[in-house]
Design a protein around this motif. Sequence first.
Motif, PDB file in Angstrom:
ATOM      1  N   GLN A  55       0.836  -1.205   0.000  1.00  0.00           N
ATOM      2  CA  GLN A  55       0.000   0.000   0.000  1.00  0.00           C
ATOM      3  C   GLN A  55       0.873   1.257   0.000  1.00  0.00           C
ATOM      4  OE1 GLN A  55      -2.816   0.836  -0.775  1.00  0.00           O
ATOM      5  NE2 GLN A  55      -4.023   1.854   0.758  1.00  0.00           N
ATOM      6  N   LEU A  56       1.955   1.218   0.755  1.00  0.00           N
ATOM      7  CA  LEU A  56       2.872   2.356   0.802  1.00  0.00           C
ATOM      8  C   LEU A  56       3.469   2.628  -0.580  1.00  0.00           C
ATOM      9  CD1 LEU A  56       4.616   4.477   2.307  1.00  0.00           C
ATOM     10  CD2 LEU A  56       6.243   2.633   2.763  1.00  0.00           C
ATOM     11  N   ILE A  57       3.898   1.591  -1.262  1.00  0.00           N
ATOM     12  CA  ILE A  57       4.493   1.770  -2.597  1.00  0.00           C
ATOM     13  C   ILE A  57       3.472   2.352  -3.568  1.00  0.00           C
ATOM     14  CG2 ILE A  57       5.428   0.540  -4.604  1.00  0.00           C
ATOM     15  CD1 ILE A  57       6.769  -1.367  -2.496  1.00  0.00           C
ATOM     16  N   ILE A  58       2.253   1.818  -3.541  1.00  0.00           N
ATOM     17  CA  ILE A  58       1.197   2.355  -4.409  1.00  0.00           C
ATOM     18  C   ILE A  58       0.946   3.824  -4.071  1.00  0.00           C
ATOM     19  CG2 ILE A  58      -1.242   2.195  -5.064  1.00  0.00           C
ATOM     20  CD1 ILE A  58      -1.041  -0.836  -4.392  1.00  0.00           C
ATOM     21  N   GLY A  59       0.877   4.132  -2.782  1.00  0.00           N
ATOM     22  CA  GLY A  59       0.645   5.504  -2.349  1.00  0.00           C
ATOM     23  C   GLY A  59       1.763   6.450  -2.752  1.00  0.00           C
ATOM     24  N   LEU A  60       3.000   6.003  -2.649  1.00  0.00           N
ATOM     25  CA  LEU A  60       4.129   6.860  -3.038  1.00  0.00           C
ATOM     26  C   LEU A  60       4.148   7.104  -4.548  1.00  0.00           C
ATOM     27  CD1 LEU A  60       6.962   5.520  -0.701  1.00  0.00           C
ATOM     28  CD2 LEU A  60       5.707   7.684  -0.515  1.00  0.00           C
ATOM     29  N   VAL A  61       3.777   6.088  -5.333  1.00  0.00           N
ATOM     30  CA  VAL A  61       3.668   6.287  -6.786  1.00  0.00           C
ATOM     31  C   VAL A  61       2.594   7.334  -7.069  1.00  0.00           C
ATOM     32  CG1 VAL A  61       2.943   5.190  -8.956  1.00  0.00           C
ATOM     33  CG2 VAL A  61       4.567   4.028  -7.444  1.00  0.00           C
ATOM     34  N   LEU A  62       1.463   7.216  -6.398  1.00  0.00           N
ATOM     35  CA  LEU A  62       0.410   8.217  -6.563  1.00  0.00           C
ATOM     36  C   LEU A  62       0.912   9.603  -6.165  1.00  0.00           C
ATOM     37  CD1 LEU A  62      -2.854   6.518  -5.254  1.00  0.00           C
ATOM     38  CD2 LEU A  62      -2.516   7.569  -7.488  1.00  0.00           C
ATOM     39  N   TYR A  63       1.538   9.678  -5.006  1.00  0.00           N
ATOM     40  CA  TYR A  63       1.939  10.973  -4.449  1.00  0.00           C
ATOM     41  C   TYR A  63       2.947  11.683  -5.347  1.00  0.00           C
ATOM     42  CZ  TYR A  63       3.107  14.531  -1.018  1.00  0.00           C
ATOM     43  OH  TYR A  63       3.286  15.727  -0.381  1.00  0.00           O
ATOM     44  N   PHE A  64       3.997  10.975  -5.742  1.00  0.00           N
ATOM     45  CA  PHE A  64       5.093  11.644  -6.435  1.00  0.00           C
ATOM     46  C   PHE A  64       5.003  11.609  -7.959  1.00  0.00           C
ATOM     47  CE2 PHE A  64       7.045  10.817  -2.264  1.00  0.00           C
ATOM     48  CZ  PHE A  64       7.424  12.114  -1.956  1.00  0.00           C
ATOM     49  N   ALA A  65       4.187  10.720  -8.528  1.00  0.00           N
ATOM     50  CA  ALA A  65       4.203  10.592  -9.985  1.00  0.00           C
ATOM     51  C   ALA A  65       2.860  10.835 -10.666  1.00  0.00           C
ATOM     52  CB  ALA A  65       4.717   9.208 -10.367  1.00  0.00           C
ATOM     53  N   LEU A  66       1.748  10.488 -10.024  1.00  0.00           N
ATOM     54  CA  LEU A  66       0.497  10.449 -10.768  1.00  0.00           C
ATOM     55  C   LEU A  66      -0.589  11.426 -10.313  1.00  0.00           C
ATOM     56  CD1 LEU A  66       0.145   6.565 -11.116  1.00  0.00           C
ATOM     57  CD2 LEU A  66       1.024   8.179 -12.806  1.00  0.00           C
ATOM     58  N   SER A  67      -0.667  11.702  -9.039  1.00  0.00           N
ATOM     59  CA  SER A  67      -1.793  12.465  -8.522  1.00  0.00           C
ATOM     60  C   SER A  67      -1.714  13.945  -8.904  1.00  0.00           C
ATOM     61  CB  SER A  67      -1.855  12.352  -6.997  1.00  0.00           C
ATOM     62  OG  SER A  67      -2.865  13.208  -6.487  1.00  0.00           O
ATOM     63  N   PRO A  68      -2.772  14.455  -9.520  1.00  0.00           N
ATOM     64  CA  PRO A  68      -2.786  15.887  -9.816  1.00  0.00           C
ATOM     65  C   PRO A  68      -2.908  16.730  -8.542  1.00  0.00           C
ATOM     66  CG  PRO A  68      -4.866  14.872 -10.464  1.00  0.00           C
ATOM     67  CD  PRO A  68      -3.958  13.766 -10.042  1.00  0.00           C
ATOM     68  N   ILE A  69      -3.513  16.172  -7.509  1.00  0.00           N
ATOM     69  CA  ILE A  69      -3.679  16.904  -6.249  1.00  0.00           C
ATOM     70  C   ILE A  69      -2.329  17.123  -5.576  1.00  0.00           C
ATOM     71  CG2 ILE A  69      -4.677  16.816  -3.930  1.00  0.00           C
ATOM     72  CD1 ILE A  69      -7.020  15.229  -5.161  1.00  0.00           C
ATOM     73  N   THR A  70      -1.575  16.044  -5.402  1.00  0.00           N
ATOM     74  CA  THR A  70      -0.277  16.197  -4.744  1.00  0.00           C
ATOM     75  C   THR A  70       0.735  16.876  -5.668  1.00  0.00           C
ATOM     76  OG1 THR A  70       0.330  13.932  -5.346  1.00  0.00           O
ATOM     77  CG2 THR A  70      -0.624  14.281  -3.161  1.00  0.00           C
ATOM     78  N   GLY A  71       0.583  16.689  -6.976  1.00  0.00           N
ATOM     79  CA  GLY A  71       1.436  17.417  -7.914  1.00  0.00           C
ATOM     80  C   GLY A  71       1.257  18.916  -7.763  1.00  0.00           C
ATOM     81  N   PHE A  72       0.006  19.350  -7.636  1.00  0.00           N
ATOM     82  CA  PHE A  72      -0.276  20.765  -7.402  1.00  0.00           C
ATOM     83  C   PHE A  72       0.323  21.205  -6.071  1.00  0.00           C
ATOM     84  CE2 PHE A  72      -2.725  24.229  -5.628  1.00  0.00           C
ATOM     85  CZ  PHE A  72      -2.807  25.121  -6.685  1.00  0.00           C
ATOM     86  N   PHE A  73       0.158  20.371  -5.029  1.00  0.00           N
ATOM     87  CA  PHE A  73       0.681  20.709  -3.704  1.00  0.00           C
ATOM     88  C   PHE A  73       2.201  20.871  -3.728  1.00  0.00           C
ATOM     89  CE2 PHE A  73       2.588  19.408   0.333  1.00  0.00           C
ATOM     90  CZ  PHE A  73       2.026  20.347   1.183  1.00  0.00           C
ATOM     91  N   ILE A  74       2.893  19.959  -4.388  1.00  0.00           N
ATOM     92  CA  ILE A  74       4.357  20.015  -4.443  1.00  0.00           C
ATOM     93  C   ILE A  74       4.826  21.291  -5.138  1.00  0.00           C
ATOM     94  CG2 ILE A  74       6.389  18.909  -5.488  1.00  0.00           C
ATOM     95  CD1 ILE A  74       4.962  16.186  -4.925  1.00  0.00           C
ATOM     96  N   LYS A  75       4.122  21.702  -6.180  1.00  0.00           N
ATOM     97  CA  LYS A  75       4.522  22.892  -6.936  1.00  0.00           C
ATOM     98  C   LYS A  75       4.065  24.197  -6.291  1.00  0.00           C
ATOM     99  CE  LYS A  75       4.609  20.510 -11.334  1.00  0.00           C
ATOM    100  NZ  LYS A  75       3.889  20.257 -12.580  1.00  0.00           N
ATOM    101  N   ASN A  76       2.849  24.202  -5.704  1.00  0.00           N
ATOM    102  CA  ASN A  76       2.238  25.464  -5.286  1.00  0.00           C
ATOM    103  C   ASN A  76       1.871  25.558  -3.812  1.00  0.00           C
ATOM    104  OD1 ASN A  76       2.094  26.295  -8.078  1.00  0.00           O
ATOM    105  ND2 ASN A  76       0.422  24.842  -8.284  1.00  0.00           N
ATOM    106  N   GLY A  77       1.943  24.468  -3.082  1.00  0.00           N
ATOM    107  CA  GLY A  77       1.450  24.484  -1.703  1.00  0.00           C
ATOM    108  C   GLY A  77      -0.049  24.268  -1.695  1.00  0.00           C
ATOM    109  N   ALA A  78      -0.624  24.359  -0.518  1.00  0.00           N
ATOM    110  CA  ALA A  78      -2.056  24.076  -0.379  1.00  0.00           C
ATOM    111  C   ALA A  78      -2.927  25.208  -0.877  1.00  0.00           C
ATOM    112  CB  ALA A  78      -2.390  23.761   1.074  1.00  0.00           C
ATOM    113  N   GLY A  79      -2.461  26.419  -0.777  1.00  0.00           N
ATOM    114  CA  GLY A  79      -3.242  27.555  -1.253  1.00  0.00           C
ATOM    115  C   GLY A  79      -4.573  27.713  -0.555  1.00  0.00           C
TER     116      GLY A  79
END
Length: 147
Positions: A55-79
């Motif tokens: 589950q952790l590996i799947i979640g990390l793939v989502l977090y760092f590579a696929l999710s538009p939500i976390t991608g936005f967060f990494i680039k812009n913060g929560a806003g």
Amino acid sequence: MYTYTVFFHSFFRWLVLISLLMAIGSSIHGLITARSYSKTDKFLRIAVNTICHTQLIIGLVLYFALSPITGFFIKNGAGGNGEIRFFGMYHLAMMLSSIVVATIGSALSKRAVSDSQKFKTIAIWFSFALILILSAIPWFRPLFRNL
């Protein structure tokens, strides 16, 4: 790819919860009945860690590579957006913490000398991991994400 990964992450959430509950229940039962630590108990401990780490590996793939939500967060913060802040910070921190707690509990129980120490260690550490997981599940999202 994102849709399928979210589906598997959602599916594995239930495997994590069920396996933790089974291991905790078995450990409490083992403590109450003072039975021997069996191969089934060892299998449950290993299964919990395997499922949690998958589950952790799947979640990390989502977090760092696929999710538009976390991608936005990494680039812009929560806003000021609560959902972005939840997935960008809280969910990640709590889930990583829960995996660490479960892994430590598994390692400590593996090294415990007596059967009652093994059961007690698993019951305590896995329960704490379960509490962390339950506090970080996005309950505002569907309980089972479909394709």
